[in-house]
Design a protein around this motif. Structure first.
Motif, PDB file in Angstrom:
ATOM      1  N   ASN A  23       0.825  -1.206   0.000  1.00 57.25           N
ATOM      2  CA  ASN A  23       0.000   0.000   0.000  1.00 57.25           C
ATOM      3  C   ASN A  23       0.858   1.255   0.000  1.00 57.25           C
ATOM      4  OD1 ASN A  23      -2.401  -1.447   0.029  1.00 57.25           O
ATOM      5  ND2 ASN A  23      -2.465  -1.534   2.264  1.00 57.25           N
ATOM      6  N   ILE A  24       1.962   1.213   0.782  1.00 58.37           N
ATOM      7  CA  ILE A  24       2.881   2.358   0.801  1.00 58.37           C
ATOM      8  C   ILE A  24       3.497   2.559  -0.574  1.00 58.37           C
ATOM      9  CG2 ILE A  24       5.086   3.171   1.739  1.00 58.37           C
ATOM     10  CD1 ILE A  24       4.289   1.807   4.366  1.00 58.37           C
ATOM     11  N   THR A  25       3.892   1.439  -1.216  1.00 56.32           N
ATOM     12  CA  THR A  25       4.494   1.530  -2.555  1.00 56.32           C
ATOM     13  C   THR A  25       3.520   2.124  -3.554  1.00 56.32           C
ATOM     14  OG1 THR A  25       5.803  -0.433  -2.038  1.00 56.32           O
ATOM     15  CG2 THR A  25       5.702   0.222  -4.343  1.00 56.32           C
ATOM     16  N   SER A  26       2.263   1.659  -3.500  1.00 58.90           N
ATOM     17  CA  SER A  26       1.274   2.203  -4.422  1.00 58.90           C
ATOM     18  C   SER A  26       0.909   3.635  -4.074  1.00 58.90           C
ATOM     19  CB  SER A  26       0.007   1.338  -4.387  1.00 58.90           C
ATOM     20  OG  SER A  26      -0.553   1.338  -3.096  1.00 58.90           O
ATOM     21  N   GLY A  27       1.052   3.993  -2.776  1.00 62.76           N
ATOM     22  CA  GLY A  27       0.734   5.352  -2.372  1.00 62.76           C
ATOM     23  C   GLY A  27       1.799   6.368  -2.741  1.00 62.76           C
ATOM     24  N   ILE A  28       3.011   5.896  -3.091  1.00 65.15           N
ATOM     25  CA  ILE A  28       4.077   6.819  -3.486  1.00 65.15           C
ATOM     26  C   ILE A  28       3.665   7.610  -4.724  1.00 65.15           C
ATOM     27  CG2 ILE A  28       6.436   6.938  -4.403  1.00 65.15           C
ATOM     28  CD1 ILE A  28       7.157   4.660  -2.521  1.00 65.15           C
ATOM     29  N   THR A  29       2.998   6.941  -5.651  1.00 69.00           N
ATOM     30  CA  THR A  29       2.527   7.626  -6.860  1.00 69.00           C
ATOM     31  C   THR A  29       1.557   8.743  -6.505  1.00 69.00           C
ATOM     32  OG1 THR A  29       2.724   5.532  -8.054  1.00 69.00           O
ATOM     33  CG2 THR A  29       1.482   7.282  -9.117  1.00 69.00           C
ATOM     34  N   ASN A  30       0.622   8.438  -5.596  1.00 69.26           N
ATOM     35  CA  ASN A  30      -0.333   9.464  -5.173  1.00 69.26           C
ATOM     36  C   ASN A  30       0.364  10.628  -4.480  1.00 69.26           C
ATOM     37  OD1 ASN A  30      -2.596   8.063  -6.119  1.00 69.26           O
ATOM     38  ND2 ASN A  30      -2.770   6.878  -4.231  1.00 69.26           N
ATOM     39  N   ILE A  31       1.402  10.315  -3.692  1.00 69.59           N
ATOM     40  CA  ILE A  31       2.143  11.370  -3.001  1.00 69.59           C
ATOM     41  C   ILE A  31       2.869  12.265  -4.006  1.00 69.59           C
ATOM     42  CG2 ILE A  31       4.070  11.826  -1.436  1.00 69.59           C
ATOM     43  CD1 ILE A  31       3.232   9.336   0.122  1.00 69.59           C
ATOM     44  N   ILE A  32       3.476  11.635  -5.039  1.00 66.81           N
ATOM     45  CA  ILE A  32       4.183  12.414  -6.072  1.00 66.81           C
ATOM     46  C   ILE A  32       3.207  13.362  -6.774  1.00 66.81           C
ATOM     47  CG2 ILE A  32       5.416  12.277  -8.262  1.00 66.81           C
ATOM     48  CD1 ILE A  32       6.643   9.650  -7.233  1.00 66.81           C
ATOM     49  N   PHE A  33       2.048  12.798  -7.168  1.00 68.83           N
ATOM     50  CA  PHE A  33       1.030  13.652  -7.797  1.00 68.83           C
ATOM     51  C   PHE A  33       0.519  14.703  -6.806  1.00 68.83           C
ATOM     52  CE2 PHE A  33       0.555  10.187 -10.948  1.00 68.83           C
ATOM     53  CZ  PHE A  33       0.641  10.951 -12.098  1.00 68.83           C
TER      54      PHE A  33
END
Length: 391
Positions: free
Chosen positions: A174-184
């Motif tokens: 979940n953290i790995t997939s959330g990195i994309t959301n954080i970048i955006f």
């Protein structure tokens, strides 16, 4: 039936039909809400990041890069906002990298050492307990029961850790997939910070255009109150947590207590939660101190005394000056907000529950005073009557 009553009844019937349909299709509605929420997660991250950075940005924009009218380089006025934005993000990134490079290696070393030495600490604690039991002439049957209970507790902890491994793996994904959301979210936060005045003005225009004036101005006033309360509370809590963690690290280093950095980070982070935070942070840290040297339990006692002293200094001196009266709640209502919001939303609820309840409390107090004034009832008269009743 006159036209006014007909219109009111039609609106009431429409609301009733919509409510009935919503209850009949509640599962479908919740699925749609989840999908929409999943789509707007980057915007939520962006809003949170922009909100946390708006004070540093305002500092650079209004203080550091405030070029006066006498400045000969007119282009500086046009690039003032981009310079402030770039400086804000650069400073935050440098601070973030510095904290990671300083803390993370020491934290990893402390955790590895604690994990490696934990079996030895447990064995030493067991031997120390056996020695105490022999000196106190406690019957062997009672000692055997205690050992069995201790073994069961250790086995339960180990089984819990094994059962928690799948959840930990899921959290990593979940953290790995959330990195994309954080970048955006970071990218979106740049746009929000650069055009926040324009967005606020557009929101006010839309609100005034499509809602009654009294309602629009009421929403604007609540928005300002919310912004002021959350801004003061969050910035104050972060600064207070940093000061307390630093005091804890210095004190533990002077007293030569083990795992000073790891424990100070836990104490400082847990202090973000009002009232209950120090208790939540002191429980695991005391256990760490005790397991680091189980044959000398007085060190854990001295650590508890140190935490109590630091909390008194923080509560009486530091916290009132850093956070001030931004909450505006008594201790009872702060505890109520923490328990209710924490029970529903966990740690995040404990943090944001206090300023949220402070806003509700302020609005309810204003509404109460307004109603009392309408009824021509003075609060001083109520207090006087209550005093007469008590006497």
């Amino acid at each position: 039936m006159d036209q006014g009553k007909l219109k009111s009844n039609l609106i009431l019937i429409t609301y009733a039909i919509l409510l009935f349909l919503s209850l009949q299709n509640w599962g479908l509605i919740m699925n749609v809400i989840r999908e929409v929420f999943h789509l707007i997660v980057p915007f939520i991250y962006g809003f949170i990041i922009a909100y946390l950075l708006h004070r540093p940005f305002n500092f650079f924009y209004n203080k550091i890069f405030k070029f006066d009218n006498k400045c000969k380089y007119k282009i500086l006025k046009h690039i003032r906002k981009p310079i402030a934005l770039v400086t804000t993000y650069l400073v935050i990134i440098i601070i973030f990298i510095g904290i990671i490079s300083l803390l993370v290696p020491h934290l990893i070393t402390s955790i590895e050492t604690l994990t490696r030495d934990l079996p030895d600490h447990y064995k030493a604690a067991q031997e120390f307990a056996e020695t105490i039991f022999k000196d106190l002439h406690i019957p062997s049957e009672f000692i055997l029961e205690i050992q069995q209970y201790a073994t069961q507790i250790v086995q339960q902890i180990i089984s819990f850790l094994y059962s928690a491994l799948p959840n930990i793996v899921d959290s990593i994904f979940n953290i790995t997939s959330g990195i994309t959301n954080i970048i955006f979210g970071i990218i979106i936060s740049v746009y929000l910070l650069s055009s926040k005045e324009k967005l606020v003005l557009q929101s006010k225009k839309i609100l005034l255009a499509f809602t009654p004036n009294h309602f629009a101005y009421h929403i604007i006033r609540i928005s300002r109150l919310t912004h002021k309360t959350f801004s003061n509370f969050i910035s104050g809590q972060i600064l207070d947590a940093f000061i307390l963690g630093l005091m804890c690290f210095i004190s533990m280093s002077i007293l030569k207590m083990p795992y000073a950095l790891l424990i100070s980070v836990i104490i400082g982070t847990s202090n973000m939660i009002p009232i209950l935070g120090p208790i939540l942070g002191a429980i695991p840290t005391t256990f760490i101190i005790l397991m680091a040297n189980p044959t000398h339990p007085m060190q854990a006692v001295w650590f508890i005394i140190l935490i109590i002293v630091l909390q008194q200094i923080d509560g009486d001196i530091i916290y009132p000056r850093v956070v001030g009266n931004s909450i505006g709640l008594s201790g009872l209502w702060v505890m109520f907000a923490i328990l209710v919001a924490g029970g529903k939303f966990g740690i995040i609820g404990m943090i944001i529950g206090v300023p949220t309840f402070a806003i509700i409390y302020t609005l309810l107090r204003e509404a109460t005073y307004f109603k009392l004034q309408q009824k021509k009832i003075s609060s001083t008269n109520i207090d006087a009557k209550e005093k007469d009743i008590e006497d």
